[in-house]
Design a protein around this motif. Structure first.
Motif, PDB file in Angstrom:
ATOM      1  N   GLY A  11       0.811  -1.221   0.000  1.00 45.54           N
ATOM      2  CA  GLY A  11       0.000   0.000   0.000  1.00 45.54           C
ATOM      3  C   GLY A  11       0.837   1.261   0.000  1.00 45.54           C
ATOM      4  N   GLY A  15       0.682   1.219  -5.121  1.00 47.76           N
ATOM      5  CA  GLY A  15      -0.412   0.311  -4.776  1.00 47.76           C
ATOM      6  C   GLY A  15      -1.694   1.075  -4.471  1.00 47.76           C
ATOM      7  N   ILE A  32      -3.426  -5.261   0.285  1.00 47.65           N
ATOM      8  CA  ILE A  32      -2.831  -5.839   1.507  1.00 47.65           C
ATOM      9  C   ILE A  32      -1.501  -5.120   1.794  1.00 47.65           C
ATOM     10  CG2 ILE A  32      -2.059  -7.943   2.653  1.00 47.65           C
ATOM     11  CD1 ILE A  32      -3.659  -9.567   0.647  1.00 47.65           C
ATOM     12  N   GLN A  41       6.875   4.375   1.266  1.00 49.95           N
ATOM     13  CA  GLN A  41       8.053   5.192   1.568  1.00 49.95           C
ATOM     14  C   GLN A  41       7.679   6.637   1.929  1.00 49.95           C
ATOM     15  OE1 GLN A  41      11.295   4.752  -1.394  1.00 49.95           O
ATOM     16  NE2 GLN A  41      10.261   2.889  -2.040  1.00 49.95           N
ATOM     17  N   THR A  85       1.600  -9.289   6.153  1.00 53.33           N
ATOM     18  CA  THR A  85       2.640  -9.462   5.143  1.00 53.33           C
ATOM     19  C   THR A  85       2.327 -10.696   4.319  1.00 53.33           C
ATOM     20  OG1 THR A  85       4.256  -8.448   6.604  1.00 53.33           O
ATOM     21  CG2 THR A  85       5.134  -9.797   4.805  1.00 53.33           C
ATOM     22  N   SER A 161      18.260  11.021   4.635  1.00 55.50           N
ATOM     23  CA  SER A 161      17.245  10.761   5.662  1.00 55.50           C
ATOM     24  C   SER A 161      17.706  11.296   7.010  1.00 55.50           C
ATOM     25  CB  SER A 161      16.993   9.262   5.805  1.00 55.50           C
ATOM     26  OG  SER A 161      16.297   8.798   4.716  1.00 55.50           O
ATOM     27  N   ASP A 282       8.405   0.585  -7.640  1.00 53.45           N
ATOM     28  CA  ASP A 282       9.838   0.388  -7.363  1.00 53.45           C
ATOM     29  C   ASP A 282      10.280  -1.068  -7.433  1.00 53.45           C
ATOM     30  OD1 ASP A 282      10.231   3.055  -7.005  1.00 53.45           O
ATOM     31  OD2 ASP A 282      11.060   2.902  -4.980  1.00 53.45           O
TER      32      ASP A 282
HETATM   33  C1  LIG Z   1      14.279   9.948   0.882  1.00 57.77           C
HETATM   34  C2  LIG Z   1      13.514   9.644  -0.401  1.00 57.77           C
HETATM   35  C3  LIG Z   1      13.063  10.696  -1.187  1.00 57.77           C
HETATM   36  C4  LIG Z   1      12.360  10.421  -2.365  1.00 57.77           C
HETATM   37  N1  LIG Z   1      11.926  11.486  -3.131  1.00 57.77           N
HETATM   38  C5  LIG Z   1      11.211  11.229  -4.257  1.00 57.77           C
HETATM   39  C6  LIG Z   1      10.763  12.302  -5.079  1.00 57.77           C
HETATM   40  O1  LIG Z   1      10.994  13.483  -4.779  1.00 57.77           O
HETATM   41  N2  LIG Z   1      10.059  12.002  -6.216  1.00 57.77           N
HETATM   42  C7  LIG Z   1       9.784  10.711  -6.577  1.00 57.77           C
HETATM   43  O2  LIG Z   1       9.129  10.493  -7.609  1.00 57.77           O
HETATM   44  N3  LIG Z   1      10.229   9.673  -5.832  1.00 57.77           N
HETATM   45  C8  LIG Z   1      10.935   9.902  -4.690  1.00 57.77           C
HETATM   46  N4  LIG Z   1      11.382   8.850  -3.938  1.00 57.77           N
HETATM   47  C9  LIG Z   1      11.089   7.480  -4.406  1.00 57.77           C
HETATM   48  C10 LIG Z   1       9.610   7.110  -4.151  1.00 57.77           C
HETATM   49  O3  LIG Z   1       9.305   7.254  -2.784  1.00 57.77           O
HETATM   50  C11 LIG Z   1       9.369   5.680  -4.619  1.00 57.77           C
HETATM   51  O4  LIG Z   1       9.605   5.627  -6.018  1.00 57.77           O
HETATM   52  C12 LIG Z   1       7.934   5.258  -4.315  1.00 57.77           C
HETATM   53  O5  LIG Z   1       7.676   5.270  -2.930  1.00 57.77           O
HETATM   54  C13 LIG Z   1       7.668   3.850  -4.858  1.00 57.77           C
HETATM   55  O6  LIG Z   1       6.358   3.501  -4.520  1.00 57.77           O
HETATM   56  P1  LIG Z   1       5.889   1.978  -4.399  1.00 57.77           P
HETATM   57  O7  LIG Z   1       4.431   2.049  -4.030  1.00 57.77           O
HETATM   58  O8  LIG Z   1       6.323   1.246  -5.599  1.00 57.77           O
HETATM   59  O9  LIG Z   1       6.726   1.363  -3.195  1.00 57.77           O
HETATM   60  P2  LIG Z   1       6.856   1.736  -1.631  1.00 57.77           P
HETATM   61  O10 LIG Z   1       6.636   3.183  -1.390  1.00 57.77           O
HETATM   62  O11 LIG Z   1       8.155   1.140  -1.230  1.00 57.77           O
HETATM   63  O12 LIG Z   1       5.637   0.953  -0.957  1.00 57.77           O
HETATM   64  C14 LIG Z   1       5.614  -0.471  -0.948  1.00 57.77           C
HETATM   65  C15 LIG Z   1       4.683  -0.932   0.172  1.00 57.77           C
HETATM   66  O13 LIG Z   1       4.546  -2.354   0.100  1.00 57.77           O
HETATM   67  C16 LIG Z   1       4.544  -2.908   1.417  1.00 57.77           C
HETATM   68  N5  LIG Z   1       4.969  -4.313   1.304  1.00 57.77           N
HETATM   69  C17 LIG Z   1       6.174  -4.775   0.908  1.00 57.77           C
HETATM   70  N6  LIG Z   1       6.196  -6.126   0.883  1.00 57.77           N
HETATM   71  C18 LIG Z   1       4.956  -6.528   1.284  1.00 57.77           C
HETATM   72  C19 LIG Z   1       4.352  -7.801   1.486  1.00 57.77           C
HETATM   73  N7  LIG Z   1       5.024  -8.951   1.252  1.00 57.77           N
HETATM   74  N8  LIG Z   1       3.065  -7.848   1.929  1.00 57.77           N
HETATM   75  C20 LIG Z   1       2.359  -6.704   2.157  1.00 57.77           C
HETATM   76  N9  LIG Z   1       2.900  -5.453   1.985  1.00 57.77           N
HETATM   77  C21 LIG Z   1       4.171  -5.376   1.555  1.00 57.77           C
HETATM   78  C22 LIG Z   1       5.545  -2.016   2.170  1.00 57.77           C
HETATM   79  O14 LIG Z   1       5.327  -2.070   3.569  1.00 57.77           O
HETATM   80  C23 LIG Z   1       5.231  -0.638   1.565  1.00 57.77           C
HETATM   81  O15 LIG Z   1       4.253   0.057   2.314  1.00 57.77           O
HETATM   82  C24 LIG Z   1      12.093   9.078  -2.762  1.00 57.77           C
HETATM   83  C25 LIG Z   1      12.539   8.016  -1.948  1.00 57.77           C
HETATM   84  C26 LIG Z   1      13.233   8.300  -0.779  1.00 57.77           C
HETATM   85  C27 LIG Z   1      13.707   7.157   0.087  1.00 57.77           C
END
Ligand SMILES: Cc1cc2nc3c(=O)[nH]c(=O)nc-3n(C[C@H](O)[C@H](O)[C@H](O)COP(=O)(O)OP(=O)(O)OC[C@H]3O[C@@H](n4cnc5c(N)ncnc54)[C@H](O)[C@@H]3O)c2cc1C
Length: 328
Positions: A11, A15, A32, A41, A85, A161, A282
């Motif tokens: 989420g 997601g 989930i 993140q 998870t 961070s 990601d």
């Molecule tokens: C310090 C920092 C600054 C950033 N600044 C930017 C920015 O300015 N612009 C930009 O575009 N991007 C930025 N990013 C990158 C951006 O945050 C990511 O590209 C984005 O969060 C990816 O989203 P996501 O939903 O794919 O994954 P995530 O945000 O990683 O979310 C994945 C979720 O899945 C859950 N999960 C994982 N495995 C399981 C499992 N087996 N079962 C259930 N849940 C699970 C995790 O708990 C998490 O909540 C930054 C990142 C960081 C660290």
């Protein structure tokens, strides 16, 4: 067991947008998330940072963007399961899937993996004396800023961070000590400058935490300066260990998906090598992949357009414009 059209694993921003789009387009959707809160993140790693590169938001705090995404996703009433998870995957005789968490099983015709960095595994402080104080003063996940009101806080780390947290915590805190084992910070120099000028921040470079001391809660940290091995005791109510997170796909590694390191290889409309399993955000790898929120949102559109056609071949040909859908 209720069967869903699409079950989204993770989420984070990608997601959440997936949950909004899937349910908007009439798919029975489940989301989930392993943490107790949604947002990925954005909430967990940098809630107090501004983001400037999400379409439609010239400048937005990460936590506010997360809230907008949560609001958008929940508007269409997907089923949301928190603090679960996903570990195991089972393919059923009719080609649908059953995924298992420690507490429940969920059945779905398709799976959309948006697990980002994986279930966040923080890099731990190596000192054995840290362990008894985890969540009794030592934090790997940063709580709300109000938690630090009037406290003396040690922030450990040298990347963005650590610098961002030190600056944000310095507002409510009585004092912040930023500890980094090298002489130079890896993070943005503008933030380093702001910290150097901050009246309630001290910076200790070439230093490391040698020992954590206290009773039922943390009371002080012994720092060691590597240059002359001198020790220095800092009174501390809290330590924030901002040493980074280890990307880990966890049990998803064992699902027979084609992997590239810790990423899932996808092709075309975010299809994995297993039928009915898609991935976005990601967690995916393809040529030219950029790990950005904006690209994750685009990938979701492609994935769900294809999933809709997979679920109902009459609906092949992509997602209709949302402006043609009558909603409240
Ligand atoms: C310090 C920092 C600054 C950033 N600044 C930017 C920015 O300015 N612009 C930009 O575009 N991007 C930025 N990013 C990158 C951006 O945050 C990511 O590209 C984005 O969060 C990816 O989203 P996501 O939903 O794919 O994954 P995530 O945000 O990683 O979310 C994945 C979720 O899945 C859950 N999960 C994982 N495995 C399981 C499992 N087996 N079962 C259930 N849940 C699970 C995790 O708990 C998490 O909540 C930054 C990142 C960081 C660290």
């Amino acid at each position: 067991m209720d069967r869903y059209d699409v079950t989204i694993i993770g989420g984070g921003p990608v997601g959440l947008f997936g949950a909004a789009l899937a349910s908007l387009h009439g798919m029975k959707t489940k989301l989930i998330e392993s943490l107790p809160q949604l947002g990925g993140q954005l909430y967990t790693l940098y809630p107090e940072k501004y983001v400037y590169d999400v379409a439609g938001f010239p400048k937005v705090l990460a936590k506010d963007l997360a809230e907008q995404l949560i609001d958008q996703a929940l508007r269409y009433h997907p089923t949301v399961c928190l603090s679960q998870t996903v570990n195991d995957l089972e393919m059923l005789d009719d080609g649908a899937y059953r995924v298992h968490t420690l507490s429940e099983s969920h059945e779905s015709r398709t799976i959309l993996i948006t697990s980002g960095l994986g279930s966040f595994t923080p890099r731990k402080l190596p000192q054995a004396s840290a362990e008894p104080f985890v969540d009794r003063g030592i934090h790997y996940f940063v709580p709300a800023m109000s938690h630090f009101q009037g406290q003396r806080v040690v922030v450990v780390g040298g990347g963005d961070s650590a610098l961002d947290w030190a600056l944000a915590i310095a507002e409510p805190a009585a004092h912040v000590t930023l500890v980094h084992r090298r002489g130079e910070f890896r993070g943005q120099q503008e933030t380093v400058r702001q910290l150097e000028e901050h009246p309630r921040v001290s910076i200790r470079t070439f230093s490391e935490c040698a020992e954590f001391q206290g009773g039922t809660r943390l009371e002080s940290v012994v720092l060691i300066d590597h240059r002359d091995k001198s020790q220095h005791v800092v009174v501390a109510d809290a330590v924030v260990a901002a040493l980074g997170f280890l990307p880990d796909l966890g049990a998803l590694k064992t699902w027979g998906l084609t992997l590239d390191g810790s990423s899932i290889v996808v092709e075309g409309p975010m299809r994995t090598n297993r039928p009915g399993i898609y991935a976005a955000g990601d967690v995916v790898a393809y040529e030219g992949k950029e790990k950005l929120i904006a690209t994750g949102f685009g990938e979701i559109g492609n994935a769900l357009g294809h999933i809709r056609g997979y679920l109902d071949p009459k609906k092949r040909g992509g997602l209709p414009h949302s402006s043609n859908i009558k909603m409240d």
